[in-house]
Design an enzyme around this catalytic site. Structure first.
Site, short mmCIF file in Angstrom:
data_model
loop_
_atom_site.label_atom_id
_atom_site.label_comp_id
_atom_site.label_asym_id
_atom_site.label_seq_id
_atom_site.Cartn_x
_atom_site.Cartn_y
_atom_site.Cartn_z
N LYS A 103 0.84 -1.20 0.00
CA LYS A 103 0.00 0.00 0.00
C LYS A 103 0.88 1.25 0.00
CE LYS A 103 -3.85 -2.31 2.35
NZ LYS A 103 -4.53 -2.65 3.60
N GLN A 113 -4.55 -1.42 9.96
CA GLN A 113 -4.60 -2.75 9.34
C GLN A 113 -5.25 -3.75 10.29
OE1 GLN A 113 -3.84 -3.37 6.18
NE2 GLN A 113 -4.13 -5.59 6.28
N ASP A 131 -10.94 3.47 5.08
CA ASP A 131 -11.53 2.14 4.89
C ASP A 131 -13.05 2.17 4.90
OD1 ASP A 131 -9.71 -0.04 4.60
OD2 ASP A 131 -9.00 0.29 6.64
N1 GUN Z 1 -7.39 -6.46 6.42
C1 GUN Z 1 -7.83 -7.14 5.33
N2 GUN Z 1 -8.44 -6.29 4.47
C2 GUN Z 1 -8.38 -5.06 5.02
C3 GUN Z 1 -8.85 -3.77 4.59
O1 GUN Z 1 -9.45 -3.59 3.53
N3 GUN Z 1 -8.57 -2.76 5.45
C4 GUN Z 1 -7.94 -2.94 6.64
N4 GUN Z 1 -7.75 -1.87 7.41
N5 GUN Z 1 -7.50 -4.11 7.06
C5 GUN Z 1 -7.73 -5.17 6.25
#
Ligand code: GUN
Length: 280
Positions: A49, A93, A116
């Site tokens: 990311k 995350q 998110d």
């Molecule tokens: N863990 C797995 N997918 C995601 C996501 O889209 N966002 C976040 N913050 N954690 C994740």
């Protein structure tokens, strides 16, 4: 003949467009990712990311915190980021360690920085059909793929396997807002095969290789595979028995190269939207 839905291609197109737009601004959009603990898969995702964000012209920081960080300390980091005007977007995350109350952490993030779309304000706005500040990246990416391939949503039977807060539930709201008839299946669903066989659009987010069988799939259906599973040999595979299901589906996403790349593209798209919101 099945048509492959190429998520890599669309994600590159979206990221390329974002990079061009960002060049026009004298400030860079800022994305900060918090990761707690040492989970290797999460570390890989988070680094990817950051790398993609920087390549696109964003500022991106990763805050790495130890597994034993307290709820209070973690909330303090979020407070600081909420008050830092260089930070447009905050991502924590998931999953977090068990001693952390995830709901309280997500609720601590300012809805206007919640890249998110996990804050209850953003989830609520999505459910009632009011524009949220951001929508969960993976299901948002699925919608972009369906639109890119002109796959009709309105009036169609959409079946989602998996009811997670990250994928299944927001996916259901997005499809419902686009006038699909939506069914959400989960581990207690009876007659899963029969329910799936009615789907015009079948979306699997389960996390089990070859879970979705060809017999469950209606001829001519669109099959979207959100699964990211590692085989014993380390190969990345989805939830869908790709080879067999491809013989019945009209459209299918491969793994890798389907939904996966779209998640990062939508993260950048969401970050850019939040940046614009903060610089109106
Ligand atoms: N863990 C797995 N997918 C995601 C996501 O889209 N966002 C976040 N913050 N954690 C994740």
């Amino acid at each position: 003949m099945v048509n492959l839905i190429n998520g890599r291609e669309l994600s590159e197109k979206i990221v390329g467009k974002i990079a061009l737009e960002v060049k026009n601004y004298d400030k860079k959009p800022g994305l900060t990712v918090i990761i707690v603990g040492e989970d290797p898969a999460s570390k890989i995702y988070v680094n990817k990311k950051k790398k993609t964000a920087e390549k696109t012209g964003f500022n991106s920081e990763i805050i790495e915190l130890p597994d034993n960080v307290s709820q209070q300390e973690l909330e303090k980091y979020i407070d600081e980021l909420n008050n830092n005007s260089a930070v447009d977007a905050i991502l924590v995350q998931l999953p977090l360690p068990e001693h952390i109350n995830t709901y309280e952490i997500l609720e601590k993030i300012k809805p206007e920085k919640d890249v998110d779309g996990f804050h209850p304000v953003n989830v609520g706005r999505l459910v009632i059909g009011l524009d949220p500040y951001a929508v969960s990246c993976t299901p948002f990416g699925v919608i972009k793929l369906l639109e890119e391939y002109n796959i009709e949503i309105e009036g169609k039977n959409a079946v989602i396997i998996g009811r997670s807060n990250i994928v299944g539930k927001p996916m259901a709201s997005l499809l419902l807002n686009k006038n699909a008839t939506v069914t959400v299946c989960h581990s207690r669903t009876k007659n899963l095969a029969e329910v799936c066989s009615r789907a015009d659009i079948l979306i699997s987010a389960v996390g089990r290789p070859k879970f979705v069988k060809a017999e469950w799939v209606k001829q001519g259906a669109t099959v979207i595979d959100v699964g990211t599973n590692r085989t014993e040999e380390g190969k990345l595979v989805g939830d869908v028995d790709f080879e067999e299901v491809s013989k019945k589906a009209a459209y299918i996403t491969p793994v890798p190269g389907g939904v996966g790349p779209m998640t990062i593209a939508m993260l950048l798209a969401n970050t850019l939207e939040l940046f614009k919101l903060h610089n109106k």
